[in-house]
Design a protein around this motif. Structure first.
Motif, PDB file in Angstrom:
ATOM      1  N   GLN A  20      45.183  43.727  48.180  1.00 16.85           N
ATOM      2  CA  GLN A  20      45.960  42.499  48.302  1.00 16.85           C
ATOM      3  C   GLN A  20      45.407  41.423  47.389  1.00 16.85           C
ATOM      4  O   GLN A  20      46.159  40.672  46.752  1.00 16.85           O
ATOM      5  CB  GLN A  20      45.943  42.013  49.762  1.00 16.85           C
ATOM      6  N   ARG A  21      44.074  41.350  47.330  1.00 18.13           N
ATOM      7  CA  ARG A  21      43.441  40.362  46.455  1.00 18.13           C
ATOM      8  C   ARG A  21      43.786  40.638  44.996  1.00 18.13           C
ATOM      9  O   ARG A  21      44.102  39.719  44.231  1.00 18.13           O
ATOM     10  CB  ARG A  21      41.919  40.405  46.655  1.00 18.13           C
ATOM     11  N   ASP A  34      47.285  39.603  44.478  1.00 11.57           N
ATOM     12  CA  ASP A  34      47.378  38.145  44.364  1.00 11.57           C
ATOM     13  C   ASP A  34      46.887  37.674  42.998  1.00 11.57           C
ATOM     14  O   ASP A  34      47.511  36.808  42.362  1.00 11.57           O
ATOM     15  CB  ASP A  34      46.559  37.470  45.471  1.00 11.57           C
ATOM     16  N   GLN A  85      48.957  35.772  40.182  1.00  8.10           N
ATOM     17  CA  GLN A  85      48.526  34.509  39.599  1.00  8.10           C
ATOM     18  C   GLN A  85      48.421  34.604  38.082  1.00  8.10           C
ATOM     19  O   GLN A  85      48.817  33.681  37.354  1.00  8.10           O
ATOM     20  CB  GLN A  85      47.178  34.091  40.193  1.00  8.10           C
TER      21      GLN A  85
END
Length: 243
Positions: free
Chosen positions: A90-91, A94, A98
């Motif tokens: 998930q990181r 993300d 970004q």
């Protein structure tokens, strides 16, 4: 004598029978003892086997408990690893989002910068057009001011552009010149160019012999813009016209 012999024979038979019985009993006892010993051995063996089975079951139960505990611990660790992996994924997602967004912003910024570099600013257009007007290149100046009005209709220089378009027509097309001066007055009543536009409208009215229109224009300059440079000129014209 026969009786005596018969008695002796009977006793010997009895004795022999007793010996046989004793022998049989002894043999039976020995056999029973042997069987009892064998039975005890069997019982002991069975007990040993039973004890071994019980011990084995206990050990198996303990082992199973240990295995169950280990499996539970491993399952919990797997859950934690999966959770951490999910968080990491998930990181990463993300971060990738970004980065993509940042890349899009950079690309958009580059595009806007390129467009800004390709399209001149309102001030650049205004200054270039004004320079053409001062050099007497009226047609070129008009094109520049018209482009300013088209691309930057809300720019603060819009009334200036209209006024100078009127100026560019002053010596060649009085009607067009007056029309642009009138736009300055009507569309931008708060502009500092209004007083000069009204004064020019008064002069043009005089030139075509419309004294009343000239007086109205000059009076508006004096009344609405008394401190302007055009007001002094308008007062002179009013005096000249006998008012």
């Amino acid at each position: 004598m026969l009786v005596a012999l018969g008695g002796c024979a009977l006793k010997s038979d009895v004795a022999r029978l007793e010996r046989q019985v004793a022998t049989l009993e002894a043999r039976t006892i020995r056999q029973d003892s042997a069987r009892a010993a064998q039975l005890n051995e069997v019982i002991n063996l069975q007990q040993d086997i039973l004890d071994s089975l019980v011990a084995g079951r206990r050990a198996l139960a303990a082992l199973r408990g240990d295995i169950d505990g280990d499996l539970y611990g491993i399952s919990q660790q797997l859950v934690q690893v999966q959770a951490l992996t999910g968080q990491s994924q998930q990181r990463l997602t993300d971060l990738r989002t970004q980065l993509d967004a940042r890349g899009a912003q950079i690309a958009e910024g580059d595009s806007m910068a390129a467009e800004a570099a390709a399209v001149p600013s309102a001030n650049q257009i205004y200054q270039a057009s004004l320079a053409q007007l001062r050099r007497g290149s009226f047609a070129t100046a008009r094109l520049g001011f018209q482009e300013l009005l088209r691309s930057y209709a809300d720019d603060r220089r819009a009334p200036d552009a209209l006024y100078f378009i009127g100026e560019s027509y002053a010596t060649t097309d009085a009607d067009s010149s007056a029309a642009y001066y009138q736009q300055v007055v009507d569309r931008f009543p708060g502009s500092s160019r209004v007083s000069a536009a009204l004064y020019k409208l008064g002069l043009m009215a005089e030139q075509r012999g419309d004294r009343q229109a000239a007086l109205e224009a000059y009076n508006r300059v004096v009344q609405q813009h008394p401190s302007s440079d055009a007001a002094e000129l308008a007062r002179d014209r009013l005096t000249a016209l006998g008012q």
